[in-house]
Scaffold this motif. Structure first.
Motif, PDB file in Angstrom:
ATOM      1  N   LEU A 161      13.427 -11.760 -47.310  1.00 33.80           N
ATOM      2  CA  LEU A 161      12.755 -13.031 -46.979  1.00 33.80           C
ATOM      3  C   LEU A 161      12.621 -12.915 -45.291  1.00 33.80           C
ATOM      4  CD1 LEU A 161      15.370 -14.993 -48.930  1.00 33.80           C
ATOM      5  CD2 LEU A 161      12.977 -15.046 -49.436  1.00 33.80           C
ATOM      6  N   PHE A 162      13.300 -12.321 -44.620  1.00 34.24           N
ATOM      7  CA  PHE A 162      12.896 -11.958 -43.299  1.00 34.24           C
ATOM      8  C   PHE A 162      11.436 -11.412 -43.290  1.00 34.24           C
ATOM      9  CE2 PHE A 162      12.680  -9.687 -39.445  1.00 34.24           C
ATOM     10  CZ  PHE A 162      13.543 -10.474 -38.323  1.00 34.24           C
ATOM     11  N   LEU A 218      12.504 -16.415 -37.542  1.00 36.90           N
ATOM     12  CA  LEU A 218      12.799 -15.410 -38.754  1.00 36.90           C
ATOM     13  C   LEU A 218      14.361 -15.668 -39.076  1.00 36.90           C
ATOM     14  CD1 LEU A 218      10.612 -12.755 -37.793  1.00 36.90           C
ATOM     15  CD2 LEU A 218       9.750 -14.580 -39.223  1.00 36.90           C
ATOM     16  N   ALA A 219      15.066 -16.074 -38.183  1.00 33.29           N
ATOM     17  CA  ALA A 219      16.640 -16.084 -38.442  1.00 33.29           C
ATOM     18  C   ALA A 219      17.271 -16.838 -39.729  1.00 33.29           C
ATOM     19  CB  ALA A 219      17.227 -16.690 -37.022  1.00 33.29           C
ATOM     20  N   PRO A 220      16.520 -17.831 -40.124  1.00 30.75           N
ATOM     21  CA  PRO A 220      16.824 -18.718 -41.278  1.00 30.75           C
ATOM     22  C   PRO A 220      17.025 -17.921 -42.220  1.00 30.75           C
ATOM     23  CG  PRO A 220      15.429 -19.883 -40.196  1.00 30.75           C
ATOM     24  CD  PRO A 220      15.255 -18.848 -39.463  1.00 30.75           C
ATOM     25  N   ALA A 221      16.322 -16.633 -42.659  1.00 34.29           N
ATOM     26  CA  ALA A 221      16.403 -15.550 -43.664  1.00 34.29           C
ATOM     27  C   ALA A 221      17.884 -15.365 -43.697  1.00 34.29           C
ATOM     28  CB  ALA A 221      15.370 -14.736 -43.563  1.00 34.29           C
ATOM     29  N   PHE A 233      18.090 -10.703 -57.852  1.00 35.99           N
ATOM     30  CA  PHE A 233      16.842 -10.599 -58.644  1.00 35.99           C
ATOM     31  C   PHE A 233      15.806 -11.381 -58.503  1.00 35.99           C
ATOM     32  CE2 PHE A 233      19.811  -8.823 -62.369  1.00 35.99           C
ATOM     33  CZ  PHE A 233      19.759  -7.752 -61.834  1.00 35.99           C
ATOM     34  N   LEU A 234      16.093 -12.665 -58.160  1.00 43.92           N
ATOM     35  CA  LEU A 234      15.044 -13.736 -57.948  1.00 43.92           C
ATOM     36  C   LEU A 234      14.100 -13.189 -56.766  1.00 43.92           C
ATOM     37  CD1 LEU A 234      13.424 -16.408 -58.159  1.00 43.92           C
ATOM     38  CD2 LEU A 234      15.113 -17.232 -56.749  1.00 43.92           C
ATOM     39  N   VAL A 235      14.844 -13.004 -55.427  1.00 44.61           N
ATOM     40  CA  VAL A 235      14.065 -12.374 -54.296  1.00 44.61           C
ATOM     41  C   VAL A 235      13.494 -11.326 -54.368  1.00 44.61           C
ATOM     42  CG1 VAL A 235      14.578 -12.250 -51.669  1.00 44.61           C
ATOM     43  CG2 VAL A 235      15.842 -14.014 -53.072  1.00 44.61           C
TER      44      VAL A 235
END
Length: 271
Positions: free
Chosen positions: A113-114, A135-138, A172-174
């Motif tokens: 996600l990052f 980007l930190a929220p990832a 699995f989703l990500v």
């Protein structure tokens, strides 16, 4: 007298057998660590477009990371199966499994996600660099995954169903996102290039992992339709959606799993 002598060959064999589940768990961790290497070493290069320079990330290594997350999930299933089959379940295996899961299904999705956030920001006009703060929220994903796994180890209510979404489901989703970006089924790639969609996904996943909602487990205590129809429905929809939706089947099944669990909360089975 020889009948009373220990069979050293049998003892050694049993000693090796009892470590098979832990070896599988460490293989899960190995896959997660290798996936991180692929993600972090995805090469960047400078591309010029309309007189402006852009930093482009080569996504190919991230696709390999997606495959490694799936492999880690398969291994994660079989280490528990092997422990039950060999009757060597114990607290060590439980703790080791959580430590491996927090990497493979927490840290790896967080770093994916990052990278997706970084790529999404670079698609925006007049953007030449992205602050780490954006980007930190990832990185909240591995934090919430670690919290969820710690709670899971202490929660005795989750023997027949889950409380909150399990971390492998999140993994699995990500892991499907890079493949969706590559093949773009139904135009979904455009959604994953939107920073607000990604922030929303991060917030939703963090909440679902630590929520108190009972979630369906695929552990069948019996095979009656009455007790297991949500599980059967989930399996059937999964098998049907894969050839129809391709990689989009993963977010579809994840959404069905969450909605079905909320509408038909699982109950403990007996008998």
């Amino acid at each position: 007298m020889s009948e009373n002598l220990p069979d050293h060959g049998a003892c050694a064999h049993n000693g090796i057998m009892k470590h098979i589940p832990n070896i599988l768990t460490l293989s899960n961790l190995f896959c997660g660590a290798l996936a991180l290497i692929f993600i972090l070493h995805a090469p960047e290069y400078i591309a010029e477009f309309n007189g402006a320079e852009y930093t482009i990330i080569n996504p190919a290594p991230v696709y390999w990371a997606s495959g490694l997350v799936v492999l880690a999930g398969i291994i994660d299933f079989f280490d528990g199966f092997a422990a039950r089959l060999l009757k060597v379940s114990g607290p060590l295996g439980k703790e080791l499994d959580s430590l491996a899961d927090v990497v493979s299904f927490g840290v790896v999705p967080g770093m994916m996600l990052f990278r997706l956030l970084q790529s999404a920001y670079m698609q925006m006009p007049d953007v030449y660099d992205v602050a780490v703060f954006n980007l930190a929220p990832a990185l909240l994903v591995p934090c919430f995954a670690a919290y969820r796994l710690a709670v899971f180890n202490l929660d005795t209510r989750q023997s027949e169903h889950f409380i909150g979404v399990p971390t492998p489901a999140v993994g699995f989703l990500v892991a499907s996102f890079p493949m969706i970006m590559l093949y773009n089924p139904f135009g979904l790639a455009a959604w994953l290039e939107n920073i607000w969609v990604l922030y929303g996904i991060i917030a939703a996943l963090c909440y679902l992992m630590v929520s108190s909602h009972p979630m369906i487990s695929l552990k069948f205590k019996n095979l009656t339709v009455k007790d297991n129809w949500p599980r059967f429905l989930l399996v059937v929809l999964t098998l049907v959606s894969i050839p129809v939706l391709g990689y989009a089947a993963v977010p579809f099944v994840f959404a069905v799993y969450v909605v079905l669990s909320l509408l038909v909360p699982p109950k403990s089975q007996h008998g």
